[in-house]
Design an enzyme around this catalytic site. Sequence first.
Site, short mmCIF file in Angstrom:
data_model
loop_
_atom_site.label_atom_id
_atom_site.label_comp_id
_atom_site.label_asym_id
_atom_site.label_seq_id
_atom_site.Cartn_x
_atom_site.Cartn_y
_atom_site.Cartn_z
N ASP A 9 19.35 7.76 -11.45
CA ASP A 9 19.47 7.90 -12.89
C ASP A 9 18.09 8.17 -13.48
OD1 ASP A 9 20.84 8.10 -15.27
OD2 ASP A 9 21.05 5.96 -15.58
N GLY A 10 18.10 8.81 -14.63
CA GLY A 10 16.89 9.06 -15.40
C GLY A 10 17.07 8.49 -16.79
N GLU A 47 15.98 12.80 -14.38
CA GLU A 47 17.19 12.88 -13.54
C GLU A 47 16.88 13.60 -12.23
OE1 GLU A 47 20.09 11.43 -14.02
OE2 GLU A 47 20.27 11.07 -16.16
N ASP A 69 24.90 10.73 -12.51
CA ASP A 69 25.64 10.77 -13.78
C ASP A 69 25.19 11.96 -14.63
OD1 ASP A 69 23.21 9.94 -14.83
OD2 ASP A 69 23.97 8.04 -15.61
N HIS A 125 27.08 4.70 -17.80
CA HIS A 125 27.34 3.60 -18.74
C HIS A 125 28.83 3.27 -18.84
CE1 HIS A 125 23.18 4.28 -19.82
NE2 HIS A 125 23.48 5.54 -20.03
N ASP A 135 20.48 2.79 -13.54
CA ASP A 135 20.09 2.87 -14.94
C ASP A 135 19.04 1.81 -15.28
OD1 ASP A 135 20.55 3.84 -17.78
OD2 ASP A 135 21.11 1.74 -17.99
#
Length: 153
Positions: A9-10, A47, A69, A125, A135
Site C-alpha cells: 500500500d501507499g 503505491e 488496492d 479500507h 496501510d
Amino acid sequence: MNRVDIYTDGACKGNPGPGGWGVLLLSGSTEKELFGGERATTNNRMELLAVIRALQALKRPCAVRLHVDSQYVLKGMTEWLPGWKAKGWRTSTKQPVKNVELWQALDELVRTGGHAIEWQWVRGHDGDPGNERADALANKGVEVGLGRLPAPV
C-alpha cells in the site's frame, strides 16, 4: 517454489505531499514488514514503490500472490504496460508515461526476478487484514518521510 503472499500500500498526506509505502510479506508462519517514505511525493509513486520494495526483498524466485488496492498499479502491470513499451513509454494519447522510471524498475524486477506472480486486487479500507496492515505500514512510512520516525534498517 516458496509461496509468498504480499500486501502493498501507499499513502500520501496531500497529493503531492509527504508519503509512505508499506509492505507485508507472508510465507508460512514467517512475516516480514517493510516501510519507508519521502517528504515530497504522490500516492501513485508510493503505491509503485511499495511493490518494487516488496519484490526486491525476495531473495530467490517465489510463487507470489501480490495483493494491491491500487487500480493504477494493477492495470499498469496487467493491461497498460505492453502498449506503453511498444509506444516508447507513451500513453494512448501520446503523452509520456508518468512515473516512468518506477514503471521501468518494476517491469525489470518482474521480468528478471524469476517469480511466478499472481496479481490480486483488494478493496482498500474494507477490512482485509493484510491490506489494513500494509496501510498502517504505509502511514508509518509517511512519518519516516516527515522525519518523525527513523528509517528502518
